[in-house]
Write a protein that holds these residues in place. Structure first.
Motif, PDB file in Angstrom:
ATOM      1  N   ASP A  31       0.826  -1.206   0.000  1.00  0.00           N
ATOM      2  CA  ASP A  31       0.000   0.000   0.000  1.00  0.00           C
ATOM      3  C   ASP A  31       0.861   1.257   0.000  1.00  0.00           C
ATOM      4  O   ASP A  31       0.381   2.357   0.254  1.00  0.00           O
ATOM      5  CB  ASP A  31      -0.946   0.000   1.198  1.00  0.00           C
ATOM      6  N   ARG A  32       2.146   1.092  -0.328  1.00  0.00           N
ATOM      7  CA  ARG A  32       3.080   2.212  -0.279  1.00  0.00           C
ATOM      8  C   ARG A  32       3.133   3.013  -1.577  1.00  0.00           C
ATOM      9  O   ARG A  32       3.798   4.052  -1.638  1.00  0.00           O
ATOM     10  CB  ARG A  32       4.492   1.711   0.063  1.00  0.00           C
ATOM     11  N   VAL A  33       2.467   2.526  -2.640  1.00  0.00           N
ATOM     12  CA  VAL A  33       2.503   3.238  -3.917  1.00  0.00           C
ATOM     13  C   VAL A  33       1.095   3.382  -4.482  1.00  0.00           C
ATOM     14  O   VAL A  33       0.217   2.562  -4.217  1.00  0.00           O
ATOM     15  CB  VAL A  33       3.405   2.527  -4.953  1.00  0.00           C
ATOM     16  N   ASP A  34       0.908   4.414  -5.254  1.00  0.00           N
ATOM     17  CA  ASP A  34      -0.328   4.620  -6.000  1.00  0.00           C
ATOM     18  C   ASP A  34       0.039   5.327  -7.290  1.00  0.00           C
ATOM     19  O   ASP A  34       1.142   5.875  -7.421  1.00  0.00           O
ATOM     20  CB  ASP A  34      -1.316   5.460  -5.188  1.00  0.00           C
ATOM     21  N   ALA A  35      -0.869   5.314  -8.259  1.00  0.00           N
ATOM     22  CA  ALA A  35      -0.550   5.890  -9.570  1.00  0.00           C
ATOM     23  C   ALA A  35      -1.786   6.534 -10.168  1.00  0.00           C
ATOM     24  O   ALA A  35      -2.917   6.075  -9.953  1.00  0.00           O
ATOM     25  CB  ALA A  35      -0.011   4.815 -10.506  1.00  0.00           C
ATOM     26  N   GLU A  36      -1.555   7.594 -10.951  1.00  0.00           N
ATOM     27  CA  GLU A  36      -2.657   8.241 -11.655  1.00  0.00           C
ATOM     28  C   GLU A  36      -2.121   8.942 -12.901  1.00  0.00           C
ATOM     29  O   GLU A  36      -0.944   9.283 -12.982  1.00  0.00           O
ATOM     30  CB  GLU A  36      -3.369   9.258 -10.755  1.00  0.00           C
ATOM     31  N   PHE A  37      -3.006   9.123 -13.884  1.00  0.00           N
ATOM     32  CA  PHE A  37      -2.682   9.922 -15.054  1.00  0.00           C
ATOM     33  C   PHE A  37      -2.968  11.390 -14.726  1.00  0.00           C
ATOM     34  O   PHE A  37      -3.987  11.717 -14.100  1.00  0.00           O
ATOM     35  CB  PHE A  37      -3.523   9.505 -16.256  1.00  0.00           C
ATOM     36  N   ALA A  38      -2.087  12.280 -15.163  1.00  0.00           N
ATOM     37  CA  ALA A  38      -2.253  13.705 -14.873  1.00  0.00           C
ATOM     38  C   ALA A  38      -1.767  14.524 -16.056  1.00  0.00           C
ATOM     39  O   ALA A  38      -1.005  14.042 -16.910  1.00  0.00           O
ATOM     40  CB  ALA A  38      -1.479  14.084 -13.614  1.00  0.00           C
ATOM     41  N   SER A  39      -2.204  15.769 -16.122  1.00  0.00           N
ATOM     42  CA  SER A  39      -1.722  16.683 -17.167  1.00  0.00           C
ATOM     43  C   SER A  39      -1.523  18.056 -16.560  1.00  0.00           C
ATOM     44  O   SER A  39      -2.051  18.359 -15.476  1.00  0.00           O
ATOM     45  CB  SER A  39      -2.711  16.764 -18.341  1.00  0.00           C
ATOM     46  N   ALA A  40      -0.778  18.885 -17.243  1.00  0.00           N
ATOM     47  CA  ALA A  40      -0.530  20.246 -16.747  1.00  0.00           C
ATOM     48  C   ALA A  40      -1.826  21.044 -16.676  1.00  0.00           C
ATOM     49  O   ALA A  40      -1.944  21.970 -15.872  1.00  0.00           O
ATOM     50  CB  ALA A  40       0.484  20.956 -17.649  1.00  0.00           C
ATOM     51  N   GLU A  41      -2.807  20.674 -17.508  1.00  0.00           N
ATOM     52  CA  GLU A  41      -4.081  21.405 -17.550  1.00  0.00           C
ATOM     53  C   GLU A  41      -5.118  20.836 -16.594  1.00  0.00           C
ATOM     54  O   GLU A  41      -6.203  21.399 -16.457  1.00  0.00           O
ATOM     55  CB  GLU A  41      -4.645  21.389 -18.975  1.00  0.00           C
ATOM     56  N   GLY A  42      -4.822  19.700 -15.969  1.00  0.00           N
ATOM     57  CA  GLY A  42      -5.794  19.064 -15.092  1.00  0.00           C
ATOM     58  C   GLY A  42      -6.538  17.948 -15.802  1.00  0.00           C
ATOM     59  O   GLY A  42      -6.076  17.406 -16.813  1.00  0.00           O
ATOM     60  N   ALA A  43      -7.701  17.606 -15.278  1.00  0.00           N
ATOM     61  CA  ALA A  43      -8.484  16.489 -15.824  1.00  0.00           C
ATOM     62  C   ALA A  43      -8.939  16.796 -17.252  1.00  0.00           C
ATOM     63  O   ALA A  43      -9.542  17.838 -17.516  1.00  0.00           O
ATOM     64  CB  ALA A  43      -9.682  16.217 -14.937  1.00  0.00           C
ATOM     65  N   ARG A  44      -8.632  15.898 -18.178  1.00  0.00           N
ATOM     66  CA  ARG A  44      -9.063  16.040 -19.569  1.00  0.00           C
ATOM     67  C   ARG A  44      -8.708  14.785 -20.338  1.00  0.00           C
ATOM     68  O   ARG A  44      -7.895  13.969 -19.884  1.00  0.00           O
ATOM     69  CB  ARG A  44      -8.406  17.250 -20.246  1.00  0.00           C
ATOM     70  N   ASP A  45      -9.329  14.607 -21.502  1.00  0.00           N
ATOM     71  CA  ASP A  45      -8.930  13.541 -22.415  1.00  0.00           C
ATOM     72  C   ASP A  45      -7.730  14.031 -23.214  1.00  0.00           C
ATOM     73  O   ASP A  45      -7.764  15.120 -23.790  1.00  0.00           O
ATOM     74  CB  ASP A  45     -10.079  13.186 -23.363  1.00  0.00           C
TER      75      ASP A  45
END
Length: 218
Positions: A31-45
């Protein structure tokens, strides 16, 4: 540790997916790691370099939240290199430098500069991701690698080009061509959690890491 995977228009999807899945799989063992997609503009496709492939960024890139930010390269061609190189025939509109320049016209460089200046945050790259940093002028004097076709271009940015599968320069960790994303993800996982979790994910993926990791002298 939260690992954010940076998405920008024109990113190479395999550069992102391979190490991202390593961190997602690790959740079964720690439980020491987590991951997410991110962009400089925030949430978007975010559209990739591969037609009809996009990924959804769910958060803004934030070095104050993330202990690791992974920057992918782009899928495209390189312009002719070398002092005697000359274009042969029509040139594609979207070379690797073209796509990167468009990315650098956004808020991405500022976020990456902040990440490299934030104590405790590591910036990692896959394939041409190191070219993104180099063309932004963020890694002059650092040791890094990239896809073998981009090594000359990387060196033009004042980078100490190091031909290794993975290059560990402290808070900057870079990897070579696109398939090295798996090796990078496993190495970063081992660096954060130790060899046990990394080995478990390696066995789950039926993958054997290649090459020797180059590490900057202490």
């Amino acid at each position: 540790m939260l690992a954010q995977f940076a998405l920008f228009d024109g990113f190479d999807p395999l550069d992102v997916i391979a190490p991202f899945e390593v961190f997602c799989a690790a959740r079964a063992f720690t439980d020491r790691v987590d991951a997410e997609f991110a962009s400089a503009e925030g949430a978007r496709d975010v559209p990739s370099s591969i037609r009809a492939v996009s990924l959804r960024a769910t958060a803004p890139l934030d070095p104050d939240r993330a202990g690791l930010i992974v920057v992918p390269g782009v899928a495209g061609t390189l312009p002719p290199q070398g002092k005697d190189a000359a274009p042969r025939g029509p040139q594609p509109a979207d070379t690797v430098p073209d796509i990167i320049r468009r990315a650098l016209a956004t808020g991405l460089p500022d976020v990456l500069a902040k990440a490299l200046a934030t104590p405790g945050t590591t910036v990692a790259t896959v394939c041409g991701g190191s070219l993104v940093l180099s063309m932004a002028g963020l890694v002059r004097g650092r040791h890094a690698t990239t896809h073998h076709q981009g090594l000359e271009l990387l060196g033009r940015g004042g980078v100490h080009v190091t031909r290794a599968r993975v290059v560990d320069d402290g808070d900057l960790v870079t990897a070579g061509g696109v398939t090295s994303g798996l090796d990078l993800g496993l190495y970063l996982l081992e660096r954060e959690t130790g060899p046990g979790v990394a080995l478990a994910v390696e066995e789950l993926f039926e993958h054997e890491r290649r090459g020797v990791v180059w590490r900057a002298p202490a």
